[in-house]
Design a protein around this motif. Structure first.
Motif, PDB file in Angstrom:
ATOM      1  N   ALA A  89       8.214  15.487   3.624  1.00 45.25           N
ATOM      2  CA  ALA A  89       7.092  14.688   2.449  1.00 45.25           C
ATOM      3  C   ALA A  89       7.028  13.260   2.379  1.00 45.25           C
ATOM      4  O   ALA A  89       6.026  12.147   2.048  1.00 45.25           O
ATOM      5  N   VAL A  90       8.491  12.899   2.082  1.00 44.69           N
ATOM      6  CA  VAL A  90       8.698  11.377   1.726  1.00 44.69           C
ATOM      7  C   VAL A  90       8.508  10.586   3.516  1.00 44.69           C
ATOM      8  O   VAL A  90       7.551   9.599   3.055  1.00 44.69           O
ATOM      9  N   PHE A  91       8.362  10.849   4.392  1.00 41.93           N
ATOM     10  CA  PHE A  91       7.833  10.153   5.275  1.00 41.93           C
ATOM     11  C   PHE A  91       5.524  10.347   5.813  1.00 41.93           C
ATOM     12  O   PHE A  91       5.635   9.497   5.972  1.00 41.93           O
ATOM     13  N   ASP A  92       5.322  11.662   5.205  1.00 38.73           N
ATOM     14  CA  ASP A  92       4.511  11.791   4.686  1.00 38.73           C
ATOM     15  C   ASP A  92       3.566  10.647   3.313  1.00 38.73           C
ATOM     16  O   ASP A  92       2.341   9.919   4.085  1.00 38.73           O
ATOM     17  N   ALA A  93       4.462  10.521   2.835  1.00 38.40           N
ATOM     18  CA  ALA A  93       3.762   9.667   1.605  1.00 38.40           C
ATOM     19  C   ALA A  93       3.799   8.392   2.381  1.00 38.40           C
ATOM     20  O   ALA A  93       2.613   7.554   2.051  1.00 38.40           O
ATOM     21  N   TYR A  94       4.963   7.659   3.350  1.00 41.17           N
ATOM     22  CA  TYR A  94       4.618   6.392   3.589  1.00 41.17           C
ATOM     23  C   TYR A  94       3.658   6.495   4.551  1.00 41.17           C
ATOM     24  O   TYR A  94       2.651   5.267   4.977  1.00 41.17           O
ATOM     25  N   GLY A  95       3.707   7.313   5.844  1.00 39.53           N
ATOM     26  CA  GLY A  95       2.418   7.378   6.549  1.00 39.53           C
ATOM     27  C   GLY A  95       1.045   7.425   5.913  1.00 39.53           C
ATOM     28  O   GLY A  95       0.034   6.742   5.880  1.00 39.53           O
ATOM     29  N   ASP A  96       0.777   7.865   4.459  1.00 44.02           N
ATOM     30  CA  ASP A  96      -0.599   7.973   3.970  1.00 44.02           C
ATOM     31  C   ASP A  96      -0.913   6.803   3.154  1.00 44.02           C
ATOM     32  O   ASP A  96      -1.236   5.992   3.380  1.00 44.02           O
ATOM     33  N   HIS A  97       1.062   5.853   2.812  1.00 45.77           N
ATOM     34  CA  HIS A  97       0.507   4.279   1.961  1.00 45.77           C
ATOM     35  C   HIS A  97      -0.186   3.576   3.329  1.00 45.77           C
ATOM     36  O   HIS A  97      -0.872   3.138   3.656  1.00 45.77           O
ATOM     37  N   ALA A  98       0.709   3.696   4.424  1.00 48.67           N
ATOM     38  CA  ALA A  98       0.297   3.798   5.867  1.00 48.67           C
ATOM     39  C   ALA A  98      -1.571   3.338   6.267  1.00 48.67           C
ATOM     40  O   ALA A  98      -2.161   2.137   6.906  1.00 48.67           O
ATOM     41  N   GLU A  99      -1.758   4.664   6.063  1.00 48.65           N
ATOM     42  CA  GLU A  99      -3.688   4.717   5.924  1.00 48.65           C
ATOM     43  C   GLU A  99      -4.306   4.785   4.773  1.00 48.65           C
ATOM     44  O   GLU A  99      -5.799   5.237   5.331  1.00 48.65           O
ATOM     45  N   CYS A 100      -4.010   3.573   4.866  1.00 49.55           N
ATOM     46  CA  CYS A 100      -4.811   3.523   2.865  1.00 49.55           C
ATOM     47  C   CYS A 100      -5.824   2.496   3.860  1.00 49.55           C
ATOM     48  O   CYS A 100      -5.625   2.023   4.776  1.00 49.55           O
ATOM     49  N   ALA A 101      -7.205   2.636   3.329  1.00 48.00           N
ATOM     50  CA  ALA A 101      -8.086   1.758   3.609  1.00 48.00           C
ATOM     51  C   ALA A 101      -8.241   0.479   3.367  1.00 48.00           C
ATOM     52  O   ALA A 101      -8.872  -0.434   2.827  1.00 48.00           O
ATOM     53  N   TYR A 102      -7.284  -0.471   4.378  1.00 43.03           N
ATOM     54  CA  TYR A 102      -6.798  -2.207   3.915  1.00 43.03           C
ATOM     55  C   TYR A 102      -8.018  -2.887   4.612  1.00 43.03           C
ATOM     56  O   TYR A 102      -8.340  -2.737   5.568  1.00 43.03           O
ATOM     57  N   GLU A 103      -8.169  -3.625   3.963  1.00 42.20           N
ATOM     58  CA  GLU A 103      -8.998  -4.566   4.312  1.00 42.20           C
ATOM     59  C   GLU A 103      -8.924  -5.811   5.516  1.00 42.20           C
ATOM     60  O   GLU A 103      -9.494  -5.642   6.502  1.00 42.20           O
ATOM     61  N   ARG A 104      -7.880  -5.944   5.901  1.00 38.70           N
ATOM     62  CA  ARG A 104      -7.665  -6.655   7.229  1.00 38.70           C
ATOM     63  C   ARG A 104      -6.285  -5.568   7.910  1.00 38.70           C
ATOM     64  O   ARG A 104      -5.758  -6.061   8.804  1.00 38.70           O
ATOM     65  N   GLY A 105      -6.418  -4.669   7.309  1.00 36.40           N
ATOM     66  CA  GLY A 105      -5.449  -3.438   8.133  1.00 36.40           C
ATOM     67  C   GLY A 105      -3.854  -3.961   7.913  1.00 36.40           C
ATOM     68  O   GLY A 105      -3.488  -4.302   6.890  1.00 36.40           O
ATOM     69  N   PHE A 106      -3.025  -1.945   8.195  1.00 37.56           N
ATOM     70  CA  PHE A 106      -1.673  -2.214   7.895  1.00 37.56           C
ATOM     71  C   PHE A 106      -1.172  -2.985   8.609  1.00 37.56           C
ATOM     72  O   PHE A 106      -0.906  -3.250   9.824  1.00 37.56           O
ATOM     73  N   ARG A 107      -0.162  -3.944   7.141  1.00 38.42           N
ATOM     74  CA  ARG A 107       0.939  -4.711   7.671  1.00 38.42           C
ATOM     75  C   ARG A 107       2.090  -4.583   7.776  1.00 38.42           C
ATOM     76  O   ARG A 107       3.078  -5.122   7.803  1.00 38.42           O
ATOM     77  N   GLY A 108       1.853  -3.094   6.971  1.00 39.92           N
ATOM     78  CA  GLY A 108       3.400  -2.931   7.015  1.00 39.92           C
ATOM     79  C   GLY A 108       3.663  -2.945   5.050  1.00 39.92           C
ATOM     80  O   GLY A 108       2.671  -2.399   4.490  1.00 39.92           O
ATOM     81  N   CYS A 109       5.274  -2.295   4.577  1.00 42.36           N
ATOM     82  CA  CYS A 109       4.751  -1.698   3.364  1.00 42.36           C
ATOM     83  C   CYS A 109       4.864  -3.489   2.871  1.00 42.36           C
ATOM     84  O   CYS A 109       5.406  -4.146   2.928  1.00 42.36           O
ATOM     85  N   GLY A 110       4.178  -3.566   2.324  1.00 45.54           N
ATOM     86  CA  GLY A 110       3.539  -4.169   0.696  1.00 45.54           C
ATOM     87  C   GLY A 110       5.087  -4.306   0.184  1.00 45.54           C
ATOM     88  O   GLY A 110       5.255  -5.858  -0.564  1.00 45.54           O
ATOM     89  N   LEU A 111       6.089  -4.001  -0.286  1.00 45.85           N
ATOM     90  CA  LEU A 111       6.693  -4.352  -1.069  1.00 45.85           C
ATOM     91  C   LEU A 111       7.414  -4.894   0.311  1.00 45.85           C
ATOM     92  O   LEU A 111       8.205  -6.089  -0.825  1.00 45.85           O
ATOM     93  N   LEU A 112       8.019  -4.535   0.868  1.00 45.34           N
ATOM     94  CA  LEU A 112       8.967  -5.427   1.458  1.00 45.34           C
ATOM     95  C   LEU A 112       8.586  -6.591   1.780  1.00 45.34           C
ATOM     96  O   LEU A 112       9.014  -7.578   2.101  1.00 45.34           O
ATOM     97  N   ASN A 113       6.738  -6.793   2.428  1.00 46.27           N
ATOM     98  CA  ASN A 113       5.828  -8.036   2.804  1.00 46.27           C
ATOM     99  C   ASN A 113       6.515  -8.775   1.470  1.00 46.27           C
ATOM    100  O   ASN A 113       6.054 -10.256   1.636  1.00 46.27           O
ATOM    101  N   ALA A 114       6.367  -8.211  -0.142  1.00 43.21           N
ATOM    102  CA  ALA A 114       6.630  -9.078  -1.333  1.00 43.21           C
ATOM    103  C   ALA A 114       7.869 -10.251  -1.236  1.00 43.21           C
ATOM    104  O   ALA A 114       7.929 -11.172  -1.360  1.00 43.21           O
TER     105      ALA A 114
END
Length: 195
Positions: A89-114
Motif C-alpha cells: 500500500a505504501v507503493f500504491d500510495a506513491y503511485g496514486d500521488h504520481a497519477e494525480c492530475a498535474y497541470e504540466r504532468g508528473f515531475r516526481g516527488c514534490g517533497l524531494l523536488n522542494a
C-alpha cells in the motif's frame, strides 16, 4: 466561526492550493508571490495576513504534501488485510500521488523536488527528511509483524524497500509516468514473498 474567519481560512486555502500547483509545476524559487496571489485570486496583503513570509508558505506546502500522502496511504492501508499488503500500500500510495492530475504532468516527488531547492540548513529539508523517515518507519512496523524475532532484518529490508521506492519515484518523475512505481511494487512483492 465568524464571517471574517471563514474568509481568512478560504483565502489561506486558496493561497496554499495556488502555491502547491505553482511550486510543483515551476519550482519554489521560480514562483513569485505575485504569481501565487494572482492564481489564488487574492490581494497580496492577503498572503501576508495568512503567512508571515514565503518561507512560511513553503513550510505549509511541504506539510500539505506530507499530509496528502499520509491520506493516500491511509485509504490504501484500510483495504490491506495483511502486513505484506500494507507494505505494498505504501507503493500504491506513491503511485496514486504520481497519477494525480498535474497541470504540466508528473515531475516526481514534490517533497524531494522542494528539498532540492532548499539549502541544507532550511527547515523544509528537515521536514522532507522526516516524511521519508516516517514512510520507512511504516515499512519497519509492518516488516516487524512479519519478522517479529528479527528486528534488525526488518529494518534492513525496510531500508531496501525505501531505496527501491525512492529510485522508482525518481525514474517515474523523469519519465512522467507511474509505471516505474508499479514495477517497483512488483519487485517488492517478490522480495516479501521470499520471506
Amino acid at each position: 466561526m465568524t464571517e471574517t474567519d471563514v474568509r481568512t481560512r478560504t483565502a489561506r486555502d486558496r493561497l496554499l492550493q495556488a502555491a502547491a500547483i505553482l511550486f510543483y509545476d515551476d519550482g519554489i524559487a521560480a514562483t513569485g508571490i505575485d504569481a501565487i496571489t494572482q492564481r489564488a485570486g487574492v490581494a497580496k496583503q492577503s498572503l501576508y495576513n495568512n503567512f508571515a513570509s514565503k518561507a512560511e508558505l513553503v513550510a505549509a506546502y511541504i506539510d500539505h504534501r506530507h499530509r496528502e500522502w499520509l491520506d493516500l496511504y491511509a485509504r490504501r492501508a484500510e483495504q490491506a488485510p495483511t502486513p505484506v499488503e500494507k507494505i505494498l500500500a505504501v507503493f500504491d500510495a506513491y503511485g496514486d500521488h504520481a497519477e494525480c492530475a498535474y497541470e504540466r504532468g508528473f515531475r516526481g516527488c514534490g517533497l524531494l523536488n522542494a528539498a532540492a531547492e532548499l539549502t541544507s540548513k532550511e527547515a523544509g529539508r528537515e521536514a522532507v527528511r522526516r516524511h521519508k523517515e516516517e514512510v520507512e518507519a511504516i515499512l519497519v512496523a509492518e516488516l516487524a509483524e512479519i519478522l517479529p524475532d528479527d528486528l534488525d532484518r526488518a529494518q534492513t529490508l525496510a531500508a531496501h524497500l525505501a531505496f527501491l521506492l525512492e529510485g522508482a519515484m525518481v525514474r517515474a518523475g523523469l519519465e512522467g509516468s507511474a509505471e516505474r512505481v508499479g514495477q517497483a511494487r512488483a519487485m517488492a512483492r517478490q522480495m516479501l514473498e521470499a520471506l
